[in-house]
Design an enzyme around this catalytic site. Sequence first.
Site, PDB file in Angstrom:
ATOM      1  N   ASP A 161       0.592  -1.158  -0.097  1.00 57.30           N
ATOM      2  CA  ASP A 161       0.001   0.037  -0.035  1.00 57.30           C
ATOM      3  C   ASP A 161       0.814   1.410  -0.077  1.00 57.30           C
ATOM      4  O   ASP A 161       0.405   2.197  -0.684  1.00 57.30           O
ATOM      5  CB  ASP A 161      -0.689  -0.041   1.211  1.00 57.30           C
ATOM      6  CG  ASP A 161      -1.653  -1.383   1.262  1.00 57.30           C
ATOM      7  OD1 ASP A 161      -2.326  -1.754   0.456  1.00 57.30           O
ATOM      8  OD2 ASP A 161      -1.573  -2.184   2.264  1.00 57.30           O
ATOM      9  N   HIS A 189      -4.797  -3.287   6.419  1.00 60.77           N
ATOM     10  CA  HIS A 189      -4.526  -3.587   4.973  1.00 60.77           C
ATOM     11  C   HIS A 189      -5.992  -3.935   4.289  1.00 60.77           C
ATOM     12  O   HIS A 189      -6.354  -5.198   4.299  1.00 60.77           O
ATOM     13  CB  HIS A 189      -3.419  -4.782   4.782  1.00 60.77           C
ATOM     14  CG  HIS A 189      -3.582  -5.173   3.198  1.00 60.77           C
ATOM     15  ND1 HIS A 189      -3.119  -4.508   2.351  1.00 60.77           N
ATOM     16  CD2 HIS A 189      -3.929  -6.551   2.682  1.00 60.77           C
ATOM     17  CE1 HIS A 189      -3.077  -5.064   1.222  1.00 60.77           C
ATOM     18  NE2 HIS A 189      -3.573  -6.234   1.254  1.00 60.77           N
TER      19      HIS A 189
HETATM   20  P1  NAX Z   1      -2.596 -18.409  -4.052  1.00 59.92           P
HETATM   21  O1  NAX Z   1      -4.067 -18.871  -3.858  1.00 59.92           O
HETATM   22  O2  NAX Z   1      -2.107 -18.253  -5.473  1.00 59.92           O
HETATM   23  O3  NAX Z   1      -1.641 -19.032  -3.173  1.00 59.92           O
HETATM   24  C1  NAX Z   1      -2.093 -19.262  -1.852  1.00 59.92           C
HETATM   25  C2  NAX Z   1      -1.102 -20.740  -1.638  1.00 59.92           C
HETATM   26  O4  NAX Z   1      -1.398 -20.816   0.018  1.00 59.92           O
HETATM   27  C3  NAX Z   1      -1.802 -21.878  -2.222  1.00 59.92           C
HETATM   28  O5  NAX Z   1      -0.722 -22.588  -2.978  1.00 59.92           O
HETATM   29  C4  NAX Z   1      -2.252 -22.723  -1.060  1.00 59.92           C
HETATM   30  O6  NAX Z   1      -2.191 -24.084  -1.394  1.00 59.92           O
HETATM   31  C5  NAX Z   1      -1.522 -22.235   0.003  1.00 59.92           C
HETATM   32  N1  NAX Z   1      -2.279 -22.370   1.248  1.00 59.92           N
HETATM   33  C6  NAX Z   1      -3.247 -22.422   1.857  1.00 59.92           C
HETATM   34  N2  NAX Z   1      -3.540 -22.829   2.901  1.00 59.92           N
HETATM   35  C7  NAX Z   1      -2.292 -23.088   3.581  1.00 59.92           C
HETATM   36  C8  NAX Z   1      -1.844 -23.364   4.686  1.00 59.92           C
HETATM   37  N3  NAX Z   1      -2.484 -23.550   5.904  1.00 59.92           N
HETATM   38  N4  NAX Z   1      -0.525 -23.682   4.719  1.00 59.92           N
HETATM   39  C9  NAX Z   1       0.373 -23.585   3.896  1.00 59.92           C
HETATM   40  N5  NAX Z   1      -0.074 -23.145   2.689  1.00 59.92           N
HETATM   41  C10 NAX Z   1      -1.621 -22.906   2.337  1.00 59.92           C
HETATM   42  O7  NAX Z   1      -2.695 -16.762  -3.357  1.00 59.92           O
HETATM   43  P2  NAX Z   1      -1.572 -15.532  -3.495  1.00 59.92           P
HETATM   44  O8  NAX Z   1      -2.059 -14.729  -4.483  1.00 59.92           O
HETATM   45  O9  NAX Z   1      -0.339 -16.171  -3.483  1.00 59.92           O
HETATM   46  O10 NAX Z   1      -1.887 -14.818  -2.311  1.00 59.92           O
HETATM   47  C11 NAX Z   1      -1.815 -15.232  -1.093  1.00 59.92           C
HETATM   48  C12 NAX Z   1      -2.461 -14.523   0.076  1.00 59.92           C
HETATM   49  O11 NAX Z   1      -1.951 -12.983   0.062  1.00 59.92           O
HETATM   50  C13 NAX Z   1      -3.822 -14.140  -0.166  1.00 59.92           C
HETATM   51  O12 NAX Z   1      -4.550 -14.240   1.022  1.00 59.92           O
HETATM   52  C14 NAX Z   1      -4.106 -12.705  -0.691  1.00 59.92           C
HETATM   53  O13 NAX Z   1      -5.121 -12.370  -0.364  1.00 59.92           O
HETATM   54  C15 NAX Z   1      -2.777 -12.137   0.178  1.00 59.92           C
HETATM   55  N6  NAX Z   1      -2.248 -11.053  -0.432  1.00 59.92           N
HETATM   56  C16 NAX Z   1      -2.075  -9.766   0.542  1.00 59.92           C
HETATM   57  C17 NAX Z   1      -1.235  -8.775   0.254  1.00 59.92           C
HETATM   58  C18 NAX Z   1      -0.889  -7.548   1.299  1.00 59.92           C
HETATM   59  O14 NAX Z   1      -0.697  -6.494   0.701  1.00 59.92           O
HETATM   60  N7  NAX Z   1      -0.771  -7.864   2.481  1.00 59.92           N
HETATM   61  C19 NAX Z   1      -1.441  -8.376  -1.470  1.00 59.92           C
HETATM   62  C20 NAX Z   1      -1.452  -9.423  -2.115  1.00 59.92           C
HETATM   63  C21 NAX Z   1      -2.244 -10.377  -1.797  1.00 59.92           C
HETATM   64  O15 NAX Z   1      -3.486 -10.144  -2.093  1.00 59.92           O
END
Ligand code: NAX
Length: 329
Positions: A161, A189
């Site tokens: 952000d 966030h």
């Molecule tokens: P993806 O859905 O591409 O990847 C998430 C991965 O996490 C998957 O491979 C899944 O198998 C794995 N996963 C789920 N539960 C798990 C657990 N208990 N233990 C280990 N692995 C697990 O999502 P992606 O685009 O990589 O985003 C990841 C997270 O970042 C999301 O929650 C998203 O909302 C968040 N974000 C946060 C941001 C921030 O600024 N704080 C910005 C970007 C993003 O939106």
Amino acid sequence: MSTNSPIRVAITGAAGQIGYSLLFRIASGAMFGPNQPVILHLVEVPQAENALKGVAMELEDCAFPLVQGIVPAFSPEEGFKGVNWALLVGSVPRKQGMERKELLGINGKIFVGQGKALEKNAASDIRVLVVGNPCNTNCWIAKENAPGIPSNRWFAMTKLDENRAKSQLAIKAGVHVSEVTNLAIWGNHSATQYPDFANAKIQGKPVTSVITDQAWLEGDFIKTVQQRGAEIIKARGLSSAASAANAVVDTVRSLTTPTASGDCTSVAVCSDGSYGIEKGIMTSFPIRTDGKNWEIIQGVPVSAFSRAKIDATVAELVEERDTVKLALA
Ligand code: NAX
């Protein structure tokens, strides 16, 4: 090969979108510097085993000089063994028709388990950065479940952000983004976050003296930063990943290297009551550090406009915490 002993870094969600951009940056030295070896703990759910295998193969194929080990893991207990940094990226995304409360409950359970596993298994100097959304509240949950880890070791990411806000100001003022400083994100966030233009600077001068369009600053600027994630999804069909991974690198660097004199960085930390924000809430503040210890910068002017924005985003955080308490009870 470097003689520094390696840092163990756990990355949850290692086979996901952000993971795919992030791992290679850490492995190349972008996060801890060109002389610091790393051991990467790639933590995933068992269903992602094949995808993770592929990512680990690609990491091997890069022949990174700084990578001294790759540890795939399918439980937090296994994955967090001896780690110095935990980057908690993985979480379950909101599906169509899912209520926010439901999402908070599902992710809440994940972060309860991860908090407990960190307390039991991580190295004594563990530091934790939560990225998986809702990141402030997920971080709060993990922290509450790991009382043995000091509260100043927990962070939730608002650097993306901050970077977004700086770029918007730079574009508007026609300057390079590196000339925008002192930009703090306050609060959650989420779409209520407050990018504090009032205290930001362009070429060392107050933003408000360089960009005199106050209506833009108070209106479109804030809205653009708050809605940027949604705009990326609309344009790309996928949520921001490379820019999020870049912000993870920036966050860890900004916490492990001294803040430039007079400047600040943004990250959500456990509130100590500063600025009247309820103690214990994971809130983004203007922060500075000497590279080892960080502090919330005191005495930042807060106008009536800023106060209302900060109060609104903190109210959302309090509500999220209360919802999660109920969902997990
Ligand atoms: P993806 O859905 O591409 O990847 C998430 C991965 O996490 C998957 O491979 C899944 O198998 C794995 N996963 C789920 N539960 C798990 C657990 N208990 N233990 C280990 N692995 C697990 O999502 P992606 O685009 O990589 O985003 C990841 C997270 O970042 C999301 O929650 C998203 O909302 C968040 N974000 C946060 C941001 C921030 O600024 N704080 C910005 C970007 C993003 O939106």
